[in-house]
Design a protein around this motif. Structure first.
Motif, mmCIF file in Angstrom:
data_model
loop_
_atom_site.group_PDB
_atom_site.id
_atom_site.type_symbol
_atom_site.label_atom_id
_atom_site.label_comp_id
_atom_site.label_asym_id
_atom_site.label_seq_id
_atom_site.Cartn_x
_atom_site.Cartn_y
_atom_site.Cartn_z
ATOM 1 N N ILE A 83 42.275 34.837 46.146
ATOM 2 C CA ILE A 83 41.085 35.576 45.700
ATOM 3 C C ILE A 83 40.502 34.813 44.520
ATOM 4 O O ILE A 83 41.139 34.669 43.480
ATOM 5 C CB ILE A 83 41.425 37.021 45.290
ATOM 6 C CG1 ILE A 83 42.057 37.778 46.463
ATOM 7 C CG2 ILE A 83 40.176 37.733 44.796
ATOM 8 C CD1 ILE A 83 42.477 39.203 46.115
ATOM 9 N N ALA B 281 39.367 40.375 51.149
ATOM 10 C CA ALA B 281 40.703 39.782 51.056
ATOM 11 C C ALA B 281 41.732 40.662 51.754
ATOM 12 O O ALA B 281 42.612 40.159 52.465
ATOM 13 C CB ALA B 281 41.087 39.559 49.593
ATOM 14 N N ALA B 282 41.640 41.968 51.570
ATOM 15 C CA ALA B 282 42.568 42.889 52.240
ATOM 16 C C ALA B 282 42.392 42.813 53.757
ATOM 17 O O ALA B 282 43.373 42.814 54.513
ATOM 18 C CB ALA B 282 42.358 44.312 51.733
ATOM 19 N N THR C 262 37.244 36.639 39.551
ATOM 20 C CA THR C 262 38.035 37.378 38.559
ATOM 21 C C THR C 262 37.203 38.443 37.856
ATOM 22 O O THR C 262 37.704 39.118 36.963
ATOM 23 C CB THR C 262 38.629 36.407 37.511
ATOM 24 O OG1 THR C 262 37.568 35.677 36.895
ATOM 25 C CG2 THR C 262 39.607 35.442 38.154
ATOM 26 N N LEU D 17 48.999 36.968 49.493
ATOM 27 C CA LEU D 17 47.799 37.106 48.671
ATOM 28 C C LEU D 17 48.081 36.566 47.273
ATOM 29 O O LEU D 17 49.079 36.930 46.653
ATOM 30 C CB LEU D 17 47.403 38.586 48.605
ATOM 31 C CG LEU D 17 45.963 38.921 48.285
ATOM 32 C CD1 LEU D 17 44.996 38.301 49.279
ATOM 33 C CD2 LEU D 17 45.792 40.429 48.266
ATOM 34 N N ASP E 180 46.090 36.138 43.648
ATOM 35 C CA ASP E 180 44.909 36.581 42.908
ATOM 36 C C ASP E 180 44.782 35.771 41.621
ATOM 37 O O ASP E 180 45.698 35.778 40.792
ATOM 38 C CB ASP E 180 45.053 38.077 42.597
ATOM 39 C CG ASP E 180 43.788 38.716 42.080
ATOM 40 O OD1 ASP E 180 42.901 38.003 41.572
ATOM 41 O OD2 ASP E 180 43.698 39.960 42.172
ATOM 42 N N ARG F 209 34.109 42.675 40.928
ATOM 43 C CA ARG F 209 34.126 41.840 42.129
ATOM 44 C C ARG F 209 34.210 42.671 43.408
ATOM 45 O O ARG F 209 34.777 43.759 43.435
ATOM 46 C CB ARG F 209 35.275 40.847 42.066
ATOM 47 C CG ARG F 209 36.643 41.462 42.292
ATOM 48 C CD ARG F 209 37.751 40.443 42.168
ATOM 49 N NE ARG F 209 39.055 41.048 42.442
ATOM 50 C CZ ARG F 209 40.200 40.432 42.234
ATOM 51 N NH1 ARG F 209 40.226 39.197 41.750
ATOM 52 N NH2 ARG F 209 41.341 41.049 42.519
ATOM 53 N N ALA G 25 35.545 41.031 46.093
ATOM 54 C CA ALA G 25 36.530 40.221 46.827
ATOM 55 C C ALA G 25 37.716 40.991 47.399
ATOM 56 O O ALA G 25 38.276 40.601 48.422
ATOM 57 C CB ALA G 25 37.051 39.106 45.920
ATOM 58 N N ASP G 26 38.117 42.068 46.737
ATOM 59 C CA ASP G 26 39.316 42.772 47.196
ATOM 60 C C ASP G 26 39.172 43.306 48.614
ATOM 61 O O ASP G 26 40.146 43.281 49.383
ATOM 62 C CB ASP G 26 39.653 43.907 46.228
ATOM 63 C CG ASP G 26 39.968 43.375 44.842
ATOM 64 O OD1 ASP G 26 40.987 42.683 44.696
ATOM 65 O OD2 ASP G 26 39.181 43.629 43.916
ATOM 66 N N LYS G 27 37.980 43.774 48.960
ATOM 67 C CA LYS G 27 37.779 44.353 50.301
ATOM 68 C C LYS G 27 37.911 43.292 51.400
ATOM 69 O O LYS G 27 38.696 43.474 52.334
ATOM 70 C CB LYS G 27 36.419 45.065 50.363
ATOM 71 C CG LYS G 27 36.238 45.894 51.626
ATOM 72 C CD LYS G 27 34.844 46.518 51.715
ATOM 73 C CE LYS G 27 34.772 47.822 50.953
ATOM 74 N NZ LYS G 27 33.487 48.553 51.252
ATOM 75 N N ARG H 243 43.290 36.434 39.071
ATOM 76 C CA ARG H 243 43.411 37.324 37.909
ATOM 77 C C ARG H 243 44.841 37.329 37.352
ATOM 78 O O ARG H 243 45.048 37.555 36.168
ATOM 79 C CB ARG H 243 43.056 38.762 38.285
ATOM 80 C CG ARG H 243 41.600 39.061 38.364
ATOM 81 C CD ARG H 243 41.457 40.540 38.687
ATOM 82 N NE ARG H 243 40.068 40.946 38.765
ATOM 83 C CZ ARG H 243 39.685 42.115 39.248
ATOM 84 N NH1 ARG H 243 40.575 42.983 39.704
ATOM 85 N NH2 ARG H 243 38.406 42.434 39.280
ATOM 86 N N ASP H 244 45.815 37.110 38.208
ATOM 87 C CA ASP H 244 47.218 37.202 37.806
ATOM 88 C C ASP H 244 47.713 35.983 37.028
ATOM 89 O O ASP H 244 48.846 35.971 36.560
ATOM 90 C CB ASP H 244 48.116 37.390 39.041
ATOM 91 C CG ASP H 244 47.851 38.706 39.747
ATOM 92 O OD1 ASP H 244 47.340 39.638 39.108
ATOM 93 O OD2 ASP H 244 48.154 38.782 40.957
#
Length: 194
Positions: free
Chosen positions: A10, A23-24, A13, A40, A42, A17, A19-21, A44-45
């Protein structure tokens, strides 16, 4: 030989965003295959700083522990699928920075993408392919583009519907992308192991 292990990265950041939809959706559909495994990842992590090393790790080891942790993570994979928006006809700044934070770890591995936005991030993905060549990755011809009216069906900027509303139209490009990714992941993994 074990199955290729693929990172779905993903690349946005931003707090707001989208992106989560996608990406899932991508992870759920990719995991239906039995020829590769997926994880996955991310951005952000990882809280990566702006690239500030003396040189690329192609030339000397990185010093920042966050960069080294990122390099170790991406080294675990045999290929990559980037989930990306398009910012001003390119990829996100966060993704460009993440790509720059490593070199050796990307080499001789395939990369594909799922893009979203007005034109399905087509220009951003094309830019990403050029960067991938410089990092000695194998950019795939195929990609998944969530754009135009289909994007507006699932985006908060539009109807904000579930990804199931665009699943049928995305499945052919997803299949082509994953089939191509599997071929290159197996070929490059065999070559790296040799």
């Amino acid at each position: 030989m074990t199955k290729p292990h693929i990172a779905i990265i993903i690349s946005s950041t931003r707090e707001a965003r989208f992106a989560d939809k996608p990406a899932a959706w991508l992870l759920e559909n990719a995991q239906k295959r039995d020829d590769m495994t997926f994880e996955l990842v991310d951005l952000r992590d990882f809280d990566l700083p702006f690239f500030n090393e003396k040189a690329s790790n192609a030339w000397m080891p990185s010093e920042d522990p966050k960069a080294v942790a990122w390099q170790k993570k991406i080294a675990e994979f045999d290929g990559y699928l980037f989930v990306t928006a398009e910012y001003n006809h390119s990829i996100t700044g966060a993704l460009k920075n993440a790509l720059d934070q490593a070199y050796n770890e990307w080499n001789r591995k395939p990369m594909g993408a799922m893009g979203y936005g007005g034109v399905g991030a087509a220009r951003g993905i094309e830019h990403l392919r050029g960067i991938a060549v410089e990092l000695q990755m194998v950019p795939l011809r195929n990609a998944v583009h969530l754009g135009g009216g289909e994007f507006m069906k699932v985006s908060p900027l539009g109807k904000n519907g579930p990804m199931s509303e665009v699943d049928e139209i995305l499945q052919p490009s997803l299949k082509s992308t994953l089939d191509e990714l599997a071929w290159w992941a197996n070929a490059t993994k065999a070559a790296r192991n040799a």
